[in-house]
Design an enzyme around this catalytic site. Structure first.
Site, PDB file in Angstrom:
ATOM      1  N   LYS A 209       0.556  -0.906   0.106  1.00 33.76           N
ATOM      2  CA  LYS A 209      -0.089  -0.176  -0.095  1.00 33.76           C
ATOM      3  C   LYS A 209       0.922   1.337   0.256  1.00 33.76           C
ATOM      4  O   LYS A 209       0.851   2.500   0.288  1.00 33.76           O
ATOM      5  CB  LYS A 209      -1.212   0.076   1.421  1.00 33.76           C
ATOM      6  CG  LYS A 209      -1.966  -0.836   1.083  1.00 33.76           C
ATOM      7  CD  LYS A 209      -2.815  -1.177   2.161  1.00 33.76           C
ATOM      8  CE  LYS A 209      -1.995  -1.664   3.487  1.00 33.76           C
ATOM      9  NZ  LYS A 209      -3.511  -1.637   4.973  1.00 33.76           N
ATOM     10  N   ASP A 245      -5.959  -5.825  10.723  1.00 36.76           N
ATOM     11  CA  ASP A 245      -7.253  -5.188   9.933  1.00 36.76           C
ATOM     12  C   ASP A 245      -8.262  -6.386  10.482  1.00 36.76           C
ATOM     13  O   ASP A 245      -9.378  -5.707  10.719  1.00 36.76           O
ATOM     14  CB  ASP A 245      -7.206  -3.720   9.589  1.00 36.76           C
ATOM     15  CG  ASP A 245      -6.425  -4.550   8.130  1.00 36.76           C
ATOM     16  OD1 ASP A 245      -6.632  -5.181   8.333  1.00 36.76           O
ATOM     17  OD2 ASP A 245      -7.175  -3.161   7.126  1.00 36.76           O
TER      18      ASP A 245
HETATM   19  C1  BGC Z   1      -2.260  -5.557   3.424  1.00 35.66           C
HETATM   20  C2  BGC Z   1      -2.889  -6.928   4.756  1.00 35.66           C
HETATM   21  C3  BGC Z   1      -4.366  -6.117   4.760  1.00 35.66           C
HETATM   22  C4  BGC Z   1      -5.184  -5.052   3.770  1.00 35.66           C
HETATM   23  C5  BGC Z   1      -5.716  -4.125   3.876  1.00 35.66           C
HETATM   24  C6  BGC Z   1      -2.777  -5.352   2.549  1.00 35.66           C
HETATM   25  O1  BGC Z   1      -2.307  -4.201   1.720  1.00 35.66           O
HETATM   26  O2  BGC Z   1      -0.876  -6.617   3.289  1.00 35.66           O
HETATM   27  O3  BGC Z   1      -2.604  -7.040   5.771  1.00 35.66           O
HETATM   28  O4  BGC Z   1      -4.577  -6.397   5.376  1.00 35.66           O
HETATM   29  O5  BGC Z   1      -4.351  -4.680   2.779  1.00 35.66           O
HETATM   30  O6  BGC Z   1      -5.540  -2.893   4.671  1.00 35.66           O
END
Ligand code: BGC
Length: 513
Positions: A209, A245
């Protein structure tokens, strides 16, 4: 000023500045050149090739181009089969190291029983914002929280900088709320792929992200947080749990809903967790016993919550049969090329950009806006994911939101036909995301195999897109085994309340052992 003066007095500093300067100019030149080239191509297309197409022909061509975003039931079934296989690989000891869908055990084996009590702190890091929360459970749940921005340079700067920032926000929250005299249990929601080695130990596998802080991958994030707090020396905390989360979302919903077994996020990123039977988790390295029971727990089988990290599904090429040129472009321009390929087709961080790329292609083929693109549309990232939700919120045949957005993008005289085609693009992109997510959820529902399961869902895409819920329900119904009933429930503030609940359940279990 000091930096400049130091560089001035230092020959090497000066040369470095010159190199940086030249590099900046090259970057600006290449960018301008690329945009100009595209712009001149678009202009040429418009004037030379497209004036004679009727609206019907244009619509048909737009549909044809968008067709590759439409996934047939057979393709979705194949996606389900692949994911099922990848989950099996993630859970098995031998294949886990190479598996892309890691299926990390979370060490959460107890769901809340609705009787949790007490005051807890929670930290929530997972996107562009960071939150600190104070949560109190009695028969109700009361929350007080504050949002702090995570500036872009911190998101991609050194790891210590990130954890110092978190510690600083936590310290200022504790000070403002006068909590300095209490040692409150704290749950830390850290929403990135982590290999958990206990309820309070989680090694970051890789950033996602848009985060890219150096020196954190492979390290225990709880330890890094403790060190940052120790560096300040002005707050005392008791970290009881670190969680994803998705786990928070599952816990938050399970607090009042006894059937909840899956936690799903469709927001900036996407991921899901689910309750798996321990005998299917070869990775489980602790004793296989029944979790401590107090007569009120919801779990009837001996299980553990598995954080699938399904965002990485497809990173081994198994989803190439559904990926398009737009997905390839987005991936190659991202900070983590080759990673999180399923996430890049689904989540809010990328959906708007997929739509923008399709729109630019349509303009370049003379099918939109008379073949002329605005400068803004040609800028990467200019078509926000929220535009998709807004455009699809227009009543059918009405283009109020669509027109306002197109004006923001520099198109003041879009026709109704342009608006209808823009909307079609948005629908194809969001439908594909909803269908792919539905495929993932169906795999989990089929694995769990219980007659009636509630899926707790959170995330901006699910929350704000006007049809995402319905699209998912429709698709899951097609893919789930006959006889399995399910419902998708919006989970209120999983990352905050869920973190406090994991901390609360952990404290309860510790007290019973
Ligand atoms: C992460 C996860 C997370 C999800 C939603 C992903 O990029 O790898 O750990 O739960 O985003 O936030």
């Amino acid at each position: 000023m000091e930096l400049v003066a130091a560089a001035d007095s230092d020959e090497r500093g000066l040369s470095l500045l010159k190199v940086v300067n030249v590099l900046q100019k090259v970057v600006v030149f290449v960018h301008t050149f690329t945009v100009d080239k595209l712009r001149s191509q678009l202009t040429r297309t418009a004037s030379e090739e497209m004036p004679h197409m009727s609206e019907d022909i244009i619509e048909a061509k737009v549909r044809e181009i968008c067709q590759e975003l439409v996934l047939s039931p057979e393709v979705l079934k194949e996606v389900c089969d692949c994911l099922q296989e990848e989950i099996n690989k993630g859970l098995a000891k031998d294949s886990h190291p190479e598996a892309t869908v890691k299926c990390f055990p979370t060490y959460v084996r107890e769901l809340p029983n609705g009787k949790e009590e007490g005051r807890f702190l929670a930290l929530d890091l997972g996107g562009t914002n960071f939150r600190v929360l104070l949560i109190e459970f009695s028969s109700k749940c009361r929350m007080d929280s504050k949002i702090y921005a995570v500036p872009q340079p911190i998101m991609v700067g050194p790891g210590d900088g990130l954890f110092d920032h978190i510690a600083e926000c936590l310290a200022s929250f504790i000070k403002e709320r006068n909590l300095g005299n209490e040692l409150l249990p704290l749950g830390f929601t850290f929403s990135f792929p982590c290999k958990q080695e206990g309820l309070t130990k989680a090694r970051l596998a890789q950033w996602t992200k848009g985060f890219k802080c150096e020196g954190v991958e492979g390290r225990d994030v709880v330890e890094l947080l403790k060190q940052a707090i120790a560096r300040r020396g002005d707050v005392q905390i008791k970290i009881c749990a670190v969680l994803n989360d998705t786990t928070g979302t599952l816990m938050s919903c399970a607090w009042k809903n006894r059937n909840c077994r899956i936690g799903l996020i469709v927001g900036t990123g996407t991921n899901a967790c689910y309750m798996e039977k321990l005998e299917k988790v070869e990775l489980w390295d602790e004793v296989i016993d029944d979790p401590p029971q107090d007569g009120d727990t919801h779990i009837e089988v001996s299980g553990v919550v598995i954080n699938t990290e399904w965002g990485a599904f497809g990173d081994n090429g198994c989803l190439d049969f559904v990926r398009t040129e737009y997905d390839n472009n987005i991936d190659s321009e991202s900070v983590n090329p080759g990673k999180q390929l399923y996430e890049k087709m689904i989540s809010g961080m990328y959906m708007g950009e997929i739509a923008r790329q399709v729109l630019v292609r349509l303009v370049s083929e003379g099918l939109l806006f008379g073949g002329f693109a605005s400068d803004i549309l040609l800028e990467k990232g200019s078509f926000f994911t929220k535009y998709i939700s807004e455009i699809e919120s227009d009543k059918s045949g009405d283009f109020n939101n669509c027109r306002a957005i197109l004006e923001e993008l520099g198109f003041n005289d879009a026709t109704d036909a342009d608006c209808a085609n823009v909307r079609h693009v948005c629908e194809c992109v969001s439908r594909r995301a909803a269908n792919l997510t539905a495929a993932g959820v169906s795999v989990l529902l089929n694995r769990i195999g219980e007659e009636s399961v509630t899926v707790a869902v959170d995330g901006s895409v699910y929350r704000f897109h006007p049809h995402f819920h319905n699209l998912m329900v429709e698709q899951i119904s097609q893919l789930v085994k006959p006889g399995i009933k399910f419902d998708l429930m919006l989970s209120e503030d999983g990352s905050g309340r869920g973190a406090a609940l994991v901390a609360a359940v952990a404290s309860r279990c510790a007290a019973m052992r």
